[in-house]
Design a protein around this motif. Structure first.
Motif, PDB file in Angstrom:
ATOM      1  N   ALA A 137     -10.396 -19.295  72.965  1.00 22.96           N
ATOM      2  CA  ALA A 137      -8.852 -19.348  72.822  1.00 22.96           C
ATOM      3  C   ALA A 137      -8.313 -18.049  73.998  1.00 22.96           C
ATOM      4  CB  ALA A 137      -8.630 -18.955  71.429  1.00 22.96           C
ATOM      5  N   THR A 186     -14.876 -27.425  71.811  1.00 22.01           N
ATOM      6  CA  THR A 186     -13.688 -28.426  72.073  1.00 22.01           C
ATOM      7  C   THR A 186     -13.409 -29.593  70.963  1.00 22.01           C
ATOM      8  OG1 THR A 186     -15.173 -29.495  73.723  1.00 22.01           O
ATOM      9  CG2 THR A 186     -13.962 -27.830  74.613  1.00 22.01           C
ATOM     10  N   SER A 242      -9.176 -25.022  67.651  1.00 24.36           N
ATOM     11  CA  SER A 242      -9.404 -24.276  68.542  1.00 24.36           C
ATOM     12  C   SER A 242      -8.326 -24.395  69.596  1.00 24.36           C
ATOM     13  CB  SER A 242     -10.975 -24.519  68.998  1.00 24.36           C
ATOM     14  OG  SER A 242     -11.551 -24.206  67.964  1.00 24.36           O
ATOM     15  N   TRP A 243      -8.177 -25.977  70.072  1.00 21.34           N
ATOM     16  CA  TRP A 243      -7.144 -26.064  71.060  1.00 21.34           C
ATOM     17  C   TRP A 243      -5.852 -25.773  70.837  1.00 21.34           C
ATOM     18  CZ3 TRP A 243      -8.332 -27.136  75.849  1.00 21.34           C
ATOM     19  CH2 TRP A 243      -9.327 -27.582  76.054  1.00 21.34           C
ATOM     20  N   THR A 294      -9.528 -19.956  77.953  1.00 22.60           N
ATOM     21  CA  THR A 294      -8.681 -21.141  78.111  1.00 22.60           C
ATOM     22  C   THR A 294      -7.230 -20.683  78.011  1.00 22.60           C
ATOM     23  OG1 THR A 294     -10.390 -22.466  76.974  1.00 22.60           O
ATOM     24  CG2 THR A 294      -8.257 -23.360  77.099  1.00 22.60           C
ATOM     25  N   ARG A 334      -9.573 -29.176  66.851  1.00 24.24           N
ATOM     26  CA  ARG A 334      -8.400 -29.348  67.202  1.00 24.24           C
ATOM     27  C   ARG A 334      -7.570 -28.124  67.028  1.00 24.24           C
ATOM     28  NH1 ARG A 334      -6.199 -35.237  64.286  1.00 24.24           N
ATOM     29  NH2 ARG A 334      -7.601 -36.458  65.578  1.00 24.24           N
ATOM     30  N   ALA A 354      -5.477 -22.049  71.446  1.00 23.56           N
ATOM     31  CA  ALA A 354      -5.893 -21.908  72.785  1.00 23.56           C
ATOM     32  C   ALA A 354      -4.471 -21.958  73.590  1.00 23.56           C
ATOM     33  CB  ALA A 354      -6.820 -22.673  73.308  1.00 23.56           C
ATOM     34  N   CYS A 355      -3.887 -23.139  73.153  1.00 22.91           N
ATOM     35  CA  CYS A 355      -2.495 -23.494  73.747  1.00 22.91           C
ATOM     36  C   CYS A 355      -1.465 -22.707  73.249  1.00 22.91           C
ATOM     37  CB  CYS A 355      -1.937 -24.980  73.439  1.00 22.91           C
ATOM     38  SG  CYS A 355      -2.909 -26.194  74.375  1.00 22.91           S
TER      39      CYS A 355
END
Length: 419
Positions: A363, A231, A236-237, A366, A234, A240-241
């Protein structure tokens, strides 16, 4: 575990992995051929549980006395199962081996598809669907892992191959479910259960690898770092989004697009074929997009093109759902190819085998968790507004954050550097 077990089944050592003594021989050609067949057959089974339901959703709702909101829950079950069970995939893979877990996943898919039409009641239908979706979830996460380990020099090609097979299975289920239902006596139960046969066939290529657990504990499969560490990235987030928002669009499309066309006066069989056209666009593009993406430093331009097609498609469904049905189905099919792009970026944004495992699980799980409210909200808006204006507006609006997240995820970065 003895490291001399099943030497011909051992994947090649990851690049840069230190070795001692004589080099470990790579897998034999027949092993790679079986794995290729297994990947293709497994990928064919990763969506029929979902897209076979869309063309018959009205019949299922009437038979099980579902409201629009409950049907929205039903279309939200896939991402929920993918999120919950996807997080389990790395742990299961470390204990039993990725190939054994995929084999078990095919068994779960076959059992779930066979049972769900006949268990009786909405609760039983949802439970059996969840069993099939559990098998899909773990296979979703482990496909990039298996490709990275066994085909390290052909990641783009193999990702394109199984993405193409996934799109083909998605399209076939959408196009053939209604004709198969009619040919088998007209019962929606038989029309849904028949897809268990394809899953049963997909079990066979994985059987030789069930007891081979060496690939679960090699250097490339090192135990994932704690979630807190991933986490910190950035990228990775962002990935995932992006994954979650494209999944939202995909499952809304698979669950509700046939109903949109049917409400516009298009027959059920034609509505299923239109969904098949949307899904079939992924067959050639799922092979082309990963190859193009791996040749670009950043994947933002591809994201922009796909999102643009989606906006035009949703606008067309809003203004003239029947008049331009084939064009809208085509454009939304192009937009849905954000899925193979996301899978490709998972392989590109991590530099090690262990990073692939962590990033794929994070990814996808989430992302699917983020996608859960979308199909449910569409069902609620449809029931309370009595039309498709508000749901389509929501679907178009969600493309904006999807595009932003995709551009950020497509930057030339590695999660290991950011962590």
């Amino acid at each position: 575990m003895r490291h001399d077990e099943s030497p011909t089944l051992s994947p090649p050592a990851a690049p840069g992995t230190p070795t001692s003594g004589s080099p470990t021989p790579g897998p034999s050609p027949w092993v790679l051929r079986i794995l290729t067949v297994g990947l293709v057959l497994a990928a064919l089974n990763l969506r029929p549980a979902i897209t076979s339901l869309g063309p018959l959703l009205e019949e299922v709702r009437d038979s099980l006395h579902m409201s629009g909101s409950v049907a929205g829950v039903l279309t939200s079950v896939p991402p929920l199962c993918f999120a919950v069970f996807g997080f389990m995939a790395p742990r299961l893979a470390r204990r039993f081996g990725p190939s054994a877990v995929v084999c078990a996943g095919m068994v779960a898919i076959a059992a779930g598809l066979l049972l769900r039409p006949f268990v009786g009641g909405t609760a039983g239908f949802l439970a059996a669907s969840a069993l099939a979706l559990m098998g899909i979830a773990v296979s979703n996460v482990l496909m990039p892992v298996i490709v990275k380990r066994w085909f390290p020099d052909r990641v783009g090609t193999m990702t394109g191959l199984y993405s193409m097979a996934l799109a083909l299975g998605t399209a076939l289920a959408a196009a053939l479910t209604v004709p198969l239902t009619d040919a088998l006596g007209g019962s929606w139960k038989t029309g849904l259960a028949v897809w268990a046969t394809l899953a049963a066939v997909a079990i066979l290529p994985w059987l030789p690898f069930v007891k081979d657990r060496k690939n679960a504990s090699g250097p490339a499969a090192a135990a994932p770092a704690p979630v807190l560490r991933i986490t910190r990235s950035r990228t990775s987030w962002a990935l995932a989004c992006f994954f979650g928002l494209q999944a939202t669009a995909a499952y809304i499309t698979m669950g509700w697009m046939p109903q949109i066309f049917r409400d516009a006066g298009i027959p059920a069989g034609t509505a299923g074929v239109l969904l098949a056209v949307t899904m079939a666009m992924g067959v050639p593009l799922a092979f082309v997009i990963p190859r193009v993406a791996t040749r670009l430093r950043t994947q933002g331009p591809i994201v922009l093109v796909l999102s643009g097609c989606g906006l035009i498609g949703y606008g067309g469904l809003y203004l003239a759902p029947a008049g331009g049905a084939w064009l809208w189905a085509l454009l939304l099919g192009i937009a849905n190819c954000a899925f193979p792009l996301a899978l490709t970026m998972i392989g590109m944004r991590a530099g090690t085998g262990a990073g692939i495992v962590r990033l794929s699980a994070f990814a996808q799980s989430t992302g699917y968790l983020l996608s859960i409210p979308g199909p449910l909200l569409v069902g609620v808006l449809y029931q309370h507004s009595g039309g498709w204006g508000l749901p389509l507006t929501l679907m178009a609006a969600l493309l904006v954050p999807q595009t932003v997240a995709g551009v950020l995820a497509g930057r030339d970065r590695k999660i290991e550097d950011e962590c």
